[in-house]
Design a protein around this motif. Structure first.
Motif, mmCIF file in Angstrom:
data_model
loop_
_atom_site.group_PDB
_atom_site.id
_atom_site.type_symbol
_atom_site.label_atom_id
_atom_site.label_comp_id
_atom_site.label_asym_id
_atom_site.label_seq_id
_atom_site.Cartn_x
_atom_site.Cartn_y
_atom_site.Cartn_z
ATOM 1 N N GLY A 80 -19.824 34.198 5.887
ATOM 2 C CA GLY A 80 -20.152 34.012 7.304
ATOM 3 C C GLY A 80 -18.902 33.747 8.125
ATOM 4 N N GLN A 81 -18.972 34.098 9.397
ATOM 5 C CA GLN A 81 -17.880 33.772 10.316
ATOM 6 C C GLN A 81 -18.451 33.042 11.520
ATOM 7 N N THR A 82 -17.764 32.007 11.921
ATOM 8 C CA THR A 82 -18.236 31.231 13.068
ATOM 9 C C THR A 82 -17.057 30.496 13.683
ATOM 10 N N ASN A 83 -17.351 29.642 14.667
ATOM 11 C CA ASN A 83 -16.302 28.841 15.285
ATOM 12 C C ASN A 83 -16.938 27.545 15.790
ATOM 13 N N VAL A 84 -16.399 26.424 15.348
ATOM 14 C CA VAL A 84 -17.000 25.127 15.684
ATOM 15 C C VAL A 84 -16.876 24.844 17.185
ATOM 16 N N ALA A 85 -15.705 25.148 17.762
ATOM 17 C CA ALA A 85 -15.514 24.882 19.195
ATOM 18 C C ALA A 85 -16.448 25.767 20.028
ATOM 19 N N TYR A 86 -16.636 26.985 19.583
ATOM 20 C CA TYR A 86 -17.566 27.882 20.272
ATOM 21 C C TYR A 86 -18.969 27.275 20.268
ATOM 22 N N ASN A 87 -19.380 26.787 19.122
ATOM 23 C CA ASN A 87 -20.719 26.210 19.019
ATOM 24 C C ASN A 87 -20.860 24.913 19.816
ATOM 25 N N ALA A 88 -19.751 24.168 19.932
ATOM 26 C CA ALA A 88 -19.810 22.909 20.678
ATOM 27 C C ALA A 88 -19.794 23.155 22.190
ATOM 28 N N LEU A 89 -19.159 24.234 22.618
ATOM 29 C CA LEU A 89 -18.957 24.417 24.061
ATOM 30 C C LEU A 89 -19.614 25.687 24.598
ATOM 31 N N ASP A 90 -19.118 26.853 24.206
ATOM 32 C CA ASP A 90 -19.646 28.107 24.766
ATOM 33 C C ASP A 90 -21.157 28.186 24.570
ATOM 34 N N ARG A 91 -21.597 27.825 23.366
ATOM 35 C CA ARG A 91 -23.020 27.913 23.068
ATOM 36 C C ARG A 91 -23.833 26.992 23.985
ATOM 37 N N LYS A 125 -10.249 26.222 26.620
ATOM 38 C CA LYS A 125 -9.739 27.609 26.629
ATOM 39 C C LYS A 125 -8.274 27.637 27.065
ATOM 40 N N LYS A 126 -7.966 26.853 28.111
ATOM 41 C CA LYS A 126 -6.573 26.822 28.571
ATOM 42 C C LYS A 126 -5.662 26.245 27.483
ATOM 43 N N ALA A 127 -6.106 25.179 26.857
ATOM 44 C CA ALA A 127 -5.286 24.574 25.798
ATOM 45 C C ALA A 127 -5.122 25.551 24.638
ATOM 46 N N ALA A 128 -6.174 26.297 24.327
ATOM 47 C CA ALA A 128 -6.078 27.283 23.244
ATOM 48 C C ALA A 128 -5.034 28.340 23.595
ATOM 49 N N ARG A 161 -10.688 26.239 18.035
ATOM 50 C CA ARG A 161 -10.997 27.507 18.702
ATOM 51 C C ARG A 161 -10.113 28.653 18.214
ATOM 52 N N ILE A 162 -8.837 28.329 17.918
ATOM 53 C CA ILE A 162 -7.922 29.388 17.473
ATOM 54 C C ILE A 162 -7.770 29.400 15.949
ATOM 55 N N GLY A 163 -8.379 28.441 15.273
ATOM 56 C CA GLY A 163 -8.282 28.434 13.813
ATOM 57 C C GLY A 163 -7.069 27.707 13.275
ATOM 58 N N ALA A 164 -6.413 26.907 14.132
ATOM 59 C CA ALA A 164 -5.331 26.055 13.626
ATOM 60 C C ALA A 164 -5.983 24.811 13.033
ATOM 61 N N THR A 165 -5.461 24.348 11.929
ATOM 62 C CA THR A 165 -6.052 23.203 11.237
ATOM 63 C C THR A 165 -5.438 21.932 11.806
ATOM 64 N N HIS A 166 -6.276 21.068 12.411
ATOM 65 C CA HIS A 166 -5.660 19.858 12.976
ATOM 66 C C HIS A 166 -5.600 18.723 11.973
ATOM 67 N N SER A 167 -4.592 17.895 12.183
ATOM 68 C CA SER A 167 -4.435 16.689 11.380
ATOM 69 C C SER A 167 -4.206 15.569 12.379
ATOM 70 N N VAL A 246 -0.409 23.750 29.512
ATOM 71 C CA VAL A 246 -1.847 23.967 29.668
ATOM 72 C C VAL A 246 -2.156 24.301 31.133
ATOM 73 N N GLY A 247 -1.414 23.652 32.032
ATOM 74 C CA GLY A 247 -1.618 23.905 33.463
ATOM 75 C C GLY A 247 -1.411 25.370 33.813
ATOM 76 N N ALA A 248 -0.432 25.989 33.171
ATOM 77 C CA ALA A 248 -0.096 27.371 33.518
ATOM 78 C C ALA A 248 -0.928 28.385 32.727
ATOM 79 N N ALA A 249 -1.697 27.904 31.755
ATOM 80 C CA ALA A 249 -2.383 28.842 30.852
ATOM 81 C C ALA A 249 -3.619 29.457 31.510
ATOM 82 N N GLY A 250 -3.968 30.637 31.036
ATOM 83 C CA GLY A 250 -5.123 31.351 31.573
ATOM 84 C C GLY A 250 -6.437 30.689 31.181
ATOM 85 N N GLU A 251 -7.464 30.966 31.970
ATOM 86 C CA GLU A 251 -8.766 30.328 31.746
ATOM 87 C C GLU A 251 -9.693 31.156 30.862
ATOM 88 N N GLU A 252 -9.236 32.337 30.480
ATOM 89 C CA GLU A 252 -10.073 33.160 29.603
ATOM 90 C C GLU A 252 -9.570 33.045 28.174
#
Ligand code: ATP
Ligand code: MG
Length: 648
Positions: A80-91, A125-128, A161-167, A246-252
């Motif tokens: 399966g493929q999914t995204n946790v941030a997508y499910n928390a926000l976009d969904r 999205k901007k932070a991503a 959202r981008i698949g980077a593993t946070h610590s 983040v301020g300068a980043a796109g919203e999409e």
């Protein structure tokens, strides 16, 4: 490590049983019958059960197989493929929750910031985009070293959202603890802040980050959030301000479709027992586990204001301040500061001001509040509360009763939740509308959780027999490995007792199936051939009116094997009478547990997550020099003071 353990004696016989009110039970989403039916199904037909839960969330590619179990390695929702941030926000935005508040944040100084689901999605999205612009890719590790500000949650979700593993490394940790964790995870990016506030004082996080970076050559960039005054020195080419990037980043931004087993985060355990381990959690199973447990254990309703007081530096902050509640579209309160800032009424002020309905906190905090007396919470209107939770340590029955009576007004069920960094989500509790609680006992297994109490060689024990708490089959949110050290994973968790997951805790189960955790196995005392858990003796001590908090350890004794040493913190304004306290313990649980030595302390050594660290107390009790890593202690000077305190 002590060697071979078998049974642990059960001593404390707590008989109070607190049922939910008829009102709470009638509105609760899960009844006792629901639990029994669903729990049965989760064990008898696990694939169908988990497929149904996972199917409530969005997947970019459906899974082919629910579980692939090659002991001790599990893969959930295989293919399966999914995204946790997508499910928390976009969904949640897609299902009409865009204008609902996702995060209400309050700073220690009283500043309030609010993000709706749509606003939080835009920020993430901007932070991503900003992370990707810095070259961060799926599979890279990113270390977060932040105060409890909204950017901490935004950064976690942007990584997901981008698949980077946070610590996430708790913002109170030292330079060396931070550097060790950055190096161990081989992070290329560090996200920090210029400073964080703690008890009104700015803590210079950026200075620590700079020192840690010098020790961690794997780091390429440092992204710096301005929380204080933005005057941190920035190293050109390496350091970037969050508000610039983040301020300068796109919203999409389109969320990455990630394999279900893609590593979502590494989190180092708090270190109550030894060298921190990088616990690895992956995407699909963790998402499903936190989603289901948050909804069921906290009986979430659309208009709840949910507050988990844990910092995102701990697993509770991951699963129940960020991922679990946001996956459910809940409104989450985040509070940056200390519970006694400006005074011990701060939590109650937050509850009153924001209309908190669900409060989830730790026994250490509850005992601190209890020590200040009932008058403090009595000054506030706590009538919005409807459910209380506890996590992190066994909660002493006295503290449980106080929480229920004084904070919950005898109206709110208390859910005592047992779980671990390793388990990812809640494993034992009593669902609030379905079951009565027994103070001090965590309760029943959550869906899909197959627990047993066993001896060292894996033999199951009967009702009320104390032994080792194990889990007999994999569950979706379980850890997958120890980062960079799979051998350690296999040995620590699945290698101690044949074919089961060993949690490292001692427990017993009563005839109703309620599991009571009686302390860490490494802390068990051996007194005259009896093996005693720490929780019961500590609970007996705390049930004396002169004692606010207690920690019990063993000390070598020529006759008994080990003697009982009790470190006690007096209730404010009370004097501890050692003879009366010894008599009280004998009366409550038996002469065997009667302390040989009592040390009246002004503080106990705790981890930064508030857990009592008994390992050092054992050394002090034995009159030894304190040895070992004290860096995860909240205040290492407590040890020196204790060593100099006379025994009574
Ligand atoms: P380390 O593993 O590094 O020593 P830690 O065990 O304190 O650190 P966590 O994963 O945060 O790290 O804590 C899990 C442990 O906390 C459990 O194994 C148990 O000992 C204790 N615990 C958590 N919740 C409860 C609870 N409700 N009742 C009893 N004990 C609990
Ligand atoms: Mg642990």
């Amino acid at each position: 490590m002590t060697q071979a353990h078998d049974q642990i004696d059960a001593m404390l016989h707590e008989t109070r049983v607190i049922a939910p009110s008829a009102d709470f039970a009638s509105r609760a989403s899960l009844s006792r019958e629901d639990y029994e039916r669903l729990y049965r199904r989760s064990l008898d037909e696990p694939d169908q059960f988990w497929a149904e839960v996972a199917g409530e969330l969005d997947w970019m590619t459906p899974w082919e197989q629910v579980l692939d179990w090659q002991e001790p390695h599990a893969r959930w929702f295989v293919g399966g493929q999914t995204n946790v941030a997508y499910n928390a926000l976009d969904r949640n935005v897609a299902r009409g929750l865009g204008d609902k508040r996702a995060i209400i944040w309050e700073g220690e100084d009283g500043e309030v910031r609010t993000f709706t689901y749509a606003e939080l999605l835009r920020e993430v999205k901007k932070a991503a985009n900003a992370l990707e612009a810095l070259g961060v890719q799926a599979g890279d590790r990113v270390t977060l070293y932040l105060p409890l500000i909204p950017e901490a949650a935004i950064a976690m979700l942007a990584c997901a959202r981008i698949g980077a593993t946070h610590s996430v490394v708790f913002g109170g940790f030292s330079v060396s603890a931070l550097a060790d964790r950055i190096r161990d995870a081989e992070s290329r990016l560090l996200i920090t802040a210029d400073a964080g506030y703690r008890r009104g004082v700015p803590v210079n996080l950026k200075a620590n980050a700079d020192e840690a970076a010098a020790l961690a050559p794997c780091l390429e960039n440092i992204l710096v959030v301005c929380r204080a005054n933005c005057d941190a020195p920035m190293q050109p080419g390496r350091d970037v301000w969050w508000h610039d990037a983040v301020g300068a980043a796109g919203e999409e931004h389109e969320a990455a479709a990630l394999d279900s087993e893609h590593p979502l985060f590494v989190l180092y355990t708090s270190g109550s027992t030894g060298k921190p381990k990088g616990i690895v959690h992956t995407t699909g199973g963790y998402m499903v586990g936190t989603y289901l447990t948050t909804r069921s254990v906290f009986d979430l309703k659309p208009d709840d204001v949910y507050w988990c007081t844990a910092d995102v530096g701990w697993v509770t902050g991951h699963s129940y301040s960020v991922y679990g509640p946001l996956l459910n579209g809940a409104t989450v309160l985040m509070y940056e500061g200390a519970p006694n800032q400006p005074d011990w009424g701060r939590y109650w002020d937050l509850v009153q001001k924001h209309g908190v309905t669900i409060l989830y906190t730790a026994p250490t905090a509850i005992r601190s509040f209890m020590r200040q007396g009932d008058e403090v919470p009595a000054r506030y209107d706590l009538s919005s509360l409807r459910l209380l939770g506890s996590v992190g340590e066994p909660i002493n029955p006295e503290a449980w009763m106080w929480y229920w009576r004084v904070i919950g007004g005898e109206r709110c069920p208390v859910v005592d939740t047992w779980w671990q960094t390793e388990t990812g989500s809640i494993m034992l509790t009593t669902l609030p509308g379905a079951f009565a609680a027994k103070p001090g006992s965590a309760g029943l297994p959550m869906f899909g959780v197959d627990v047993a109490i066993v001896t060292r060689d894996g033999q199951e024990l009967g009702p009320d027999e104390g032994g080792l708490l194990v889990v007999k089959r994999p569950w979706p949110s379980m850890l997958r490995t120890v980062y960079g050290d799979d051998a350690r994973y296999q040995k620590t968790y699945w290698g101690e007792i044949p074919h089961v997951y060993f949690a490292g805790d001692g427990a017993r189960r009563d005839a109703d199936g309620y599991v009571t955790v009686i302390g860490r196995v490494d802390d068990v005392l051996n007194v005259s051939g009896h093996r005693l858990g720490t929780m019961e003796i500590e609970s007996a001590l705390v049930s004396h009116p002169s004692v606010a908090e207690a920690a019990v350890v063993g000390k070598p004794d020529a006759v008994k094997g080990e003697g009982v040493v009790a470190f006690v913190l007096p209730q404010l304004g009370q004097v501890v009478d050692p003879a009366a306290l010894r008599a009280h313990v004998s009366r409550e649980i038996g002469a065997l547990a009667r302390p040989d030595a009592i040390i009246v302390a002004d503080a106990l050594p705790k981890t930064r997550s508030g857990k009592i660290m008994r390992r050092f107390l054992r050394q002090i009790a034995a009159g030894q020099e304190v040895q070992g890593d004290t860096s995860t202690l909240e205040d290492p000077s407590v040890l020196t003071r204790l060593a100099a305190t006379p025994v009574v």
